[in-house]
Write a protein that holds these residues in place. Structure first.
Motif, short mmCIF file in Angstrom:
data_model
loop_
_atom_site.label_atom_id
_atom_site.label_comp_id
_atom_site.label_asym_id
_atom_site.label_seq_id
_atom_site.Cartn_x
_atom_site.Cartn_y
_atom_site.Cartn_z
N GLN A 72 31.89 0.98 33.21
CA GLN A 72 31.42 1.19 31.84
C GLN A 72 32.29 2.21 31.12
OE1 GLN A 72 29.14 -1.62 32.65
NE2 GLN A 72 28.73 -0.73 30.66
N TRP A 73 32.87 3.12 31.88
CA TRP A 73 33.73 4.15 31.30
C TRP A 73 35.15 3.66 31.11
CZ3 TRP A 73 38.15 6.92 32.36
CH2 TRP A 73 38.31 8.15 31.70
N PHE A 74 35.64 2.86 32.08
CA PHE A 74 37.05 2.50 32.11
C PHE A 74 37.39 1.30 31.25
CE2 PHE A 74 40.96 0.91 34.30
CZ PHE A 74 41.73 2.04 34.09
N VAL A 75 36.53 0.28 31.23
CA VAL A 75 36.83 -0.94 30.48
C VAL A 75 37.03 -0.66 28.99
CG1 VAL A 75 35.91 -3.17 29.74
CG2 VAL A 75 35.79 -2.51 32.14
N PRO A 76 36.16 0.14 28.34
CA PRO A 76 36.43 0.45 26.92
C PRO A 76 37.76 1.16 26.72
CG PRO A 76 34.18 1.02 27.49
CD PRO A 76 34.87 0.69 28.77
N GLY A 77 38.14 2.03 27.66
CA GLY A 77 39.44 2.70 27.55
C GLY A 77 40.59 1.71 27.61
N ILE A 78 40.47 0.72 28.49
CA ILE A 78 41.51 -0.31 28.60
C ILE A 78 41.61 -1.10 27.30
CG2 ILE A 78 42.07 -2.51 29.70
CD1 ILE A 78 42.88 -0.21 31.37
N LEU A 79 40.47 -1.39 26.69
CA LEU A 79 40.49 -2.16 25.44
C LEU A 79 41.14 -1.36 24.31
CD1 LEU A 79 36.97 -3.86 25.49
CD2 LEU A 79 39.17 -4.76 26.26
N VAL A 80 40.88 -0.05 24.26
CA VAL A 80 41.54 0.78 23.25
C VAL A 80 43.04 0.84 23.51
CG1 VAL A 80 41.72 3.10 22.29
CG2 VAL A 80 39.47 2.15 22.78
N MET A 81 43.42 0.91 24.78
CA MET A 81 44.84 0.90 25.12
C MET A 81 45.50 -0.39 24.66
SD MET A 81 46.72 1.43 28.82
CE MET A 81 46.22 -0.16 29.46
N MET A 82 44.83 -1.52 24.86
CA MET A 82 45.36 -2.80 24.38
C MET A 82 45.47 -2.81 22.87
SD MET A 82 43.29 -5.41 26.86
CE MET A 82 43.62 -6.76 25.73
N CYS A 83 44.50 -2.19 22.20
CA CYS A 83 44.52 -2.13 20.74
C CYS A 83 45.70 -1.31 20.25
CB CYS A 83 43.21 -1.53 20.24
SG CYS A 83 42.90 -1.77 18.48
N LEU A 84 46.04 -0.26 20.99
CA LEU A 84 47.19 0.56 20.62
C LEU A 84 48.50 -0.17 20.85
CD1 LEU A 84 46.11 4.06 21.99
CD2 LEU A 84 46.66 3.55 19.61
N THR A 85 48.65 -0.79 22.00
CA THR A 85 49.93 -1.41 22.35
C THR A 85 50.15 -2.74 21.64
OG1 THR A 85 48.90 -2.42 24.30
CG2 THR A 85 49.99 -0.29 24.61
N GLY A 86 49.05 -3.50 21.37
CA GLY A 86 49.19 -4.80 20.72
C GLY A 86 49.49 -4.70 19.24
N PRO A 87 48.53 -4.28 18.42
CA PRO A 87 48.79 -4.17 16.98
C PRO A 87 49.93 -3.23 16.62
CG PRO A 87 46.44 -4.17 17.39
CD PRO A 87 47.10 -4.11 18.74
N MET A 88 50.14 -2.17 17.41
CA MET A 88 51.26 -1.27 17.11
C MET A 88 52.60 -1.96 17.28
SD MET A 88 50.85 1.80 15.93
CE MET A 88 52.24 2.77 16.50
N GLY A 89 52.63 -2.99 18.12
CA GLY A 89 53.87 -3.75 18.31
C GLY A 89 53.94 -5.00 17.44
N ALA A 90 52.90 -5.21 16.61
CA ALA A 90 52.86 -6.43 15.79
C ALA A 90 54.00 -6.47 14.78
CB ALA A 90 51.52 -6.52 15.06
N GLY A 91 54.49 -5.32 14.37
CA GLY A 91 55.57 -5.28 13.40
C GLY A 91 56.90 -5.76 13.97
N TYR A 92 56.97 -5.92 15.29
CA TYR A 92 58.23 -6.35 15.89
C TYR A 92 58.66 -7.71 15.37
CZ TYR A 92 61.54 -8.02 19.39
OH TYR A 92 62.64 -8.54 20.02
N THR A 93 57.70 -8.66 15.27
CA THR A 93 58.06 -9.99 14.77
C THR A 93 58.55 -9.93 13.33
OG1 THR A 93 55.74 -10.37 14.16
CG2 THR A 93 56.45 -11.15 16.32
N LEU A 94 57.92 -9.08 12.54
CA LEU A 94 58.39 -8.91 11.16
C LEU A 94 59.79 -8.31 11.14
CD1 LEU A 94 57.96 -8.94 8.10
CD2 LEU A 94 56.79 -6.74 8.31
#
Length: 247
Positions: A53-75
């Protein structure tokens, strides 16, 4: 409004088609989160209460940081290659270009988040449906802001692109490590806890953990939602301005 929605749908379709053609790429992008989930999460059992319960939300926030933050690469690739120039001579609304790209990043993020949650269920993660849905909605708001910031950085980095990599990496890891995503900051040195308190991602992480635990009345949810909305508002404002003026 009808024209704007049509242009947004056109841009979204253009951006999302490569994902549909190669859905396996989503799994490759999830390589690091999956490693953390299976190899690191089990080591926290008993150290932070209900570890999943503690770790899964942290993983999701990490994915949110690495995914959308890299979205500008295609642009950035399109700006360097010149394909973006061909898109700009069309009558497509430039704000729709930003929104369509952001929607694509959010759909990918949601698909990956749902997969992580499903994989965590056999490991001992308890599904509190209302909290999970609210948490995913908060992540989408947060991701919209991060994606917009990423597009701004891509526009400002063209045509070289070096600035994009330097800034994104120098911001990403401090935000990640100082938010308590992987390890609790309660026992960290005082100066690290101070830095954590000024990190807006910390409040989003705390809110996610409260929501995923089913504690819907926890005050941290309000602070996390406010932080996510502020990041989204600023990101969309800067992204819209950059798309209109800087491309």
């Amino acid at each position: 409004m009808t024209t704007f929605l049509r242009d947004t749908a056109t841009v979204f379709s253009r951006e999302f088609k490569p994902v549909v053609r190669e859905p396996v790429s989503l799994l490759f992008e999830m390589g690091q989160p999956l490693l953390f989930l299976f190899l690191f999460g089990s080591q926290l059992d008993g150290a932070v209460g209900s570890s999943w319960q503690w770790f899964v939300p942290g993983i999701l926030v990490m994915m949110c940081l690495t995914g959308p933050m890299g979205a500008g690469y295609t642009l950035l690739v399109e700006l360097i290659g010149g394909s973006m120039e061909r898109l700009l001579v069309t009558p497509l609304n430039r704000t729709a270009m930003l929104v369509g790209r952001t929607m694509k990043a959010m759909i990918v993020l949601l698909a990956q988040a749902v997969l992580i949650i499903l994989l965590a269920l056999p490991l001992g993660f308890d599904l509190h449906l209302a909290g999970v849905l609210a948490g995913l909605a908060q992540l989408v708001v947060f991701g919209v802001g991060l994606g917009a910031f990423s597009f701004v950085l891509a526009i400002k980095s063209a045509p070289g692109g070096t600035l994009f990599y330097i800034v994104s990496q120098s911001i990403l890891f401090p935000l990640l490590l100082l938010s308590g995503v992987l390890l609790p900051l309660d026992t960290a040195p005082a100066w690290l806890r101070v830095l954590g308190h000024v990190n807006p991602v910390t409040y989003i992480v705390d809110a996610q953990r409260a929501l995923f635990a089913g504690n819907l009345t926890n005050p941290s949810i309000l602070y996390g939602t406010a932080a996510a909305c502020a990041i989204a508002a600023v990101g969309l404002y800067l992204g819209n301005r950059a798309m209109r003026q800087g491309v």
